[in-house]
Motif scaffolding. Sequence first.
Motif, short mmCIF file in Angstrom:
data_model
loop_
_atom_site.label_atom_id
_atom_site.label_comp_id
_atom_site.label_asym_id
_atom_site.label_seq_id
_atom_site.Cartn_x
_atom_site.Cartn_y
_atom_site.Cartn_z
N ASN A 131 0.80 -1.22 0.00
CA ASN A 131 0.00 0.00 0.00
C ASN A 131 0.84 1.27 0.00
OD1 ASN A 131 -2.95 -0.78 0.16
ND2 ASN A 131 -2.11 -2.06 1.77
N ALA A 136 0.93 4.02 -2.97
CA ALA A 136 1.13 5.45 -2.66
C ALA A 136 2.48 5.96 -3.13
CB ALA A 136 0.96 5.68 -1.17
N ASP A 211 1.34 13.42 2.52
CA ASP A 211 1.39 12.85 1.17
C ASP A 211 0.64 11.53 1.07
OD1 ASP A 211 3.39 14.77 -0.13
OD2 ASP A 211 4.43 14.16 1.70
N ALA A 212 0.50 10.85 2.18
CA ALA A 212 -0.21 9.56 2.17
C ALA A 212 -0.83 9.32 3.53
CB ALA A 212 0.74 8.42 1.81
N LEU A 229 -5.01 15.61 3.64
CA LEU A 229 -4.17 15.30 2.49
C LEU A 229 -3.53 16.55 1.88
CD1 LEU A 229 -6.16 12.60 0.49
CD2 LEU A 229 -4.01 12.28 1.72
N ASP A 232 -1.98 16.24 -4.36
CA ASP A 232 -1.56 14.97 -4.95
C ASP A 232 -1.41 13.86 -3.92
OD1 ASP A 232 -1.28 16.02 -7.69
OD2 ASP A 232 0.41 17.14 -6.83
N HIS A 234 -2.51 10.74 -1.27
CA HIS A 234 -3.17 9.45 -1.52
C HIS A 234 -3.67 8.88 -0.20
CE1 HIS A 234 -3.37 6.07 -4.64
NE2 HIS A 234 -4.08 5.68 -3.61
N ILE A 236 -5.28 5.63 1.56
CA ILE A 236 -5.43 4.19 1.36
C ILE A 236 -6.20 3.61 2.54
CG2 ILE A 236 -4.27 2.00 0.98
CD1 ILE A 236 -1.89 3.51 -0.07
N ALA A 257 -6.28 14.66 -5.27
CA ALA A 257 -6.00 13.51 -4.42
C ALA A 257 -6.62 12.23 -4.99
CB ALA A 257 -6.52 13.76 -3.01
N SER A 258 -6.26 11.11 -4.42
CA SER A 258 -6.81 9.82 -4.84
C SER A 258 -7.07 8.95 -3.62
CB SER A 258 -5.85 9.11 -5.81
OG SER A 258 -4.57 8.98 -5.22
N ILE A 259 -7.99 8.02 -3.80
CA ILE A 259 -8.36 7.09 -2.73
C ILE A 259 -8.24 5.66 -3.26
CG2 ILE A 259 -10.17 6.32 -1.16
CD1 ILE A 259 -11.42 9.07 -1.36
N SER A 260 -7.63 4.80 -2.47
CA SER A 260 -7.58 3.38 -2.78
C SER A 260 -8.15 2.60 -1.60
CB SER A 260 -6.14 2.91 -3.03
OG SER A 260 -5.58 3.53 -4.16
#
Length: 331
Positions: A131, A136, A211-212, A229, A232, A234, A236, A257-260
Motif C-alpha cells: 500500500n 502510494a 502525502d499519504a 491530504l 496529490d 493518496h 489508502i 488527491a486519490s483514494i484506494s
Amino acid sequence: MTSAVLFDRPGAPHVLRFVPVDRITPGPDEVLIQVQAAGVNNADLLERRGLYPVPPGAPRGLGLECAGTISAIGRDVTDWKIGDEVCALLTGGGYAEEVAVPAVQVMPKPRGVTMAEAASFPEVACTVYSNLAMIAGLTAGETVLIHGAGGGIGSFAIQWARAIGAHVITTAGSTAKTDAARELGVLEAINYRTEDFVSRTLAATDGRGVDAILDVVGAKYLQRNLKCLAPDGHLIMIGGSMNPTTIDLWELLARRASISATMLRGRPTAQKQAIVAGVTREVLPLIETGLIRPTIDSIFPLSQANRAHELLETGRTIGKVVLERDTHRPR
C-alpha cells in the motif's frame, strides 16, 4: 495426524478448539511448512465472528502468516528445499502444526530474529509495502499519517516509513500507545480520544497536509482524512467500517488527491508473488539490520489461541500477538 486450531460456528474466543486433523500433502507449486509460530491479526477475530469474507479455496482455519521449517516441497518447486527456515504470507490455516502455501508466498526467515518474531511480520509487511510503497509511492522526505499506532500494522508501518526516510504522524487511543509511537521516532503522536487529529496534522505540516494516509478506521474517518491530504496526496483504506458514507468530491478535486481501498488476502497469487518479492528484496534487509524491529506484545501456546484472541480484543496490546507451537507436543 497433526493438529490445528478450528471452530465449528462463529462466536466468542471460546469456540476455538485445538483438534487433530489429517496431514497435508503440498500441491505441485506449494511447500509444506512445519509451523513454529503464527501471527494473530484482527482479520482472524473478524473471521472467528463470521464477519470476514473467506476467499474461495482458502485453507481451512485461521492464520494469515507463519514461520517455521519446510518439511516437503511440491514437484514443481525449485527455489526452496527441505530444511529451509522460512516465513510466509498465507491465505489461511496458519494456526496449525503444518500448513501448505504457494512457494511464491514464502520468504527466508531474516537473520537475527526468532521464529516468533519472523511469524509476526509477513502479513503486516506485505500490507504496508503493497500500500505505501507500491500504491502510494511513499519516498524519503514525504510525510505519512498512519492510524492505529499500537496495532501490528501501525507499529510496522511507522518503522518502515522511518527506515526509508519519511516523516510520520500517527494516531492511537491511549497515552501508552502514543508514548510507544514516539519511541519509534514519529513526528507527532496524536491521542484521537482527546485531540483532533485533523488540526494536529495540519499544524505539524504547516498547513500543507500529508502525502499519504494509511487508514484502518474506514467510513468514520473518510472526510476528516481528506482534509489532512496534501496536494496529490493518496488515502489508502485497508480496514475498519465500510458502511455507506458521503464524500465531498471538492475536497478530492481541490487536492488532486486519490483514494484506494485494498484487501490483501483475496488478491490473486500473481499479485501476492509481486508483493512478497518486493518485501523480500526491500524490507527484509531492514529487519536484518535492525532498522525495523518486530514488535511483539504477547506470545501464547498454539493450543491457547482462544486466550490470544481474548487479549487482542481488549484493544490494549502494543504490537503483535503471536502463537507458538507447543514445545511439549511430539513433532
